[in-house]
Structure formats: C-alpha cells, structure tokens
Design a protein around this motif. Structure first.
Motif, PDB file in Angstrom:
ATOM      1  N   LEU A   1      -2.445   1.203   9.432  1.00  0.00           N
ATOM      2  CA  LEU A   1      -1.596   0.478   8.485  1.00  0.00           C
ATOM      3  C   LEU A   1      -0.351  -0.089   9.167  1.00  0.00           C
ATOM      4  O   LEU A   1       0.050  -1.225   8.903  1.00  0.00           O
ATOM      5  N   SER A   2       0.256   0.694  10.057  1.00  0.00           N
ATOM      6  CA  SER A   2       1.493   0.246  10.699  1.00  0.00           C
ATOM      7  C   SER A   2       1.259  -0.871  11.704  1.00  0.00           C
ATOM      8  O   SER A   2       2.200  -1.557  12.097  1.00  0.00           O
ATOM      9  N   ARG A   3       0.022  -1.111  12.111  1.00  0.00           N
ATOM     10  CA  ARG A   3      -0.267  -2.251  12.987  1.00  0.00           C
ATOM     11  C   ARG A   3      -0.138  -3.574  12.237  1.00  0.00           C
ATOM     12  O   ARG A   3       0.159  -4.599  12.831  1.00  0.00           O
ATOM     13  N   TRP A   4      -0.401  -3.552  10.948  1.00  0.00           N
ATOM     14  CA  TRP A   4      -0.421  -4.777  10.152  1.00  0.00           C
ATOM     15  C   TRP A   4       0.744  -4.895   9.178  1.00  0.00           C
ATOM     16  O   TRP A   4       1.100  -5.997   8.771  1.00  0.00           O
TER      17      TRP A   4
ATOM     18  N   MET B   1       9.620   2.997   4.075  1.00  0.00           N
ATOM     19  CA  MET B   1       9.857   4.416   3.816  1.00  0.00           C
ATOM     20  C   MET B   1       8.525   5.128   3.997  1.00  0.00           C
ATOM     21  O   MET B   1       7.472   4.487   3.949  1.00  0.00           O
ATOM     22  N   PRO B   2       8.528   6.429   4.236  1.00  0.00           N
ATOM     23  CA  PRO B   2       7.270   7.126   4.514  1.00  0.00           C
ATOM     24  C   PRO B   2       6.218   6.911   3.425  1.00  0.00           C
ATOM     25  O   PRO B   2       6.478   7.101   2.233  1.00  0.00           O
TER      26      PRO B   2
ATOM     27  N   ILE C   1       0.861  -1.178   0.000  1.00  0.00           N
ATOM     28  CA  ILE C   1       0.000   0.000   0.000  1.00  0.00           C
ATOM     29  C   ILE C   1       0.897   1.228   0.000  1.00  0.00           C
ATOM     30  O   ILE C   1       1.780   1.367   0.843  1.00  0.00           O
ATOM     31  N   ALA C   2       0.676   2.104  -0.974  1.00  0.00           N
ATOM     32  CA  ALA C   2       1.405   3.370  -1.053  1.00  0.00           C
ATOM     33  C   ALA C   2       0.416   4.495  -0.777  1.00  0.00           C
ATOM     34  O   ALA C   2      -0.685   4.499  -1.323  1.00  0.00           O
ATOM     35  N   THR C   3       0.813   5.442   0.078  1.00  0.00           N
ATOM     36  CA  THR C   3      -0.094   6.512   0.481  1.00  0.00           C
ATOM     37  C   THR C   3       0.562   7.873   0.343  1.00  0.00           C
ATOM     38  O   THR C   3       1.790   7.997   0.368  1.00  0.00           O
TER      39      THR C   3
END
Length: 104
Positions: free
Chosen positions: A20-23, A28-29, A7-9
């Motif tokens: 997102l960071s939980r899974w 990189m940012p 996933i790119a945001t």
C-alpha cells in the motif's frame, strides 16, 4: 483518469502495508490516501483483499452513483456495508451490539 482513493486498514500483515505504501501516502497508521487509476486501484485492492488475514480493510473511491462513492470491504469487521434503496449504509454486526438483535 486517476481518482482519489482511500484505504483504511486494521491489523494487516506488514507486506500488505508495504504494498500500500508504494502507491499511497500513509498520513496516519492504517490510513492510505492517493490518486490512482481504476486499474491500479483494482489490482492493489485484489492484493489487499486476499492478504488481509485476521485484519480488516475498507476501500472508498469515487463512483457514478447517488452518493458519488463506492465502498469495498475485506477481512473480519464489526461494520457491514448494506445497500438500502441504492444508498450504502453501514450496519453494525448484531452479535457485537450488546447482544441486541435486529429483527426484520
């Protein structure tokens, strides 16, 4: 079976980044990579797509098609996935390309 998910945001709210960071790992940012089941991936994408706000997000994951992957997008973006005879290509938004328009 779990599959690689990317996933790119861009410019998404902090609570979406937290979800997102939980899974997934954020190497990189704005770029999240991990191995998820289809159910977890779909639920996570549902959360991202309804919460993206003024930002943008793209999901890439394996699929049983000619290219072997599928793309999903959410939010405002310059690039638009377009189906071209079963292949997913990326088209630039005509209004963003120096006032050039593409005619059919």
């Amino acid at each position: 079976m779990a599959n690689l998910t990317v996933i790119a945001t861009t410019a998404i709210p902090d609570h979406v980044r937290g979800a997102l960071s939980r899974w997934l790992t954020e190497p990189m940012p704005g770029l999240y990579v991990g191995t998820l089941s289809a159910k977890v991936r779909d639920e996570l994408w549902k959360t991202v797509s309804v919460s993206v706000g003024d930002g943008a997000a793209v999901l890439a994951f394996p699929d049983n098609n000619e290219q072997r992957f599928m793309l999903r997008t959410a939010g405002q973006r310059r690039r638009e996935p377009v189906d071209f005879d079963g292949l997913t290509l990326i088209a630039f938004n005509p209004m963003e390309v120096d006032n050039k328009t593409i005619t059919s």
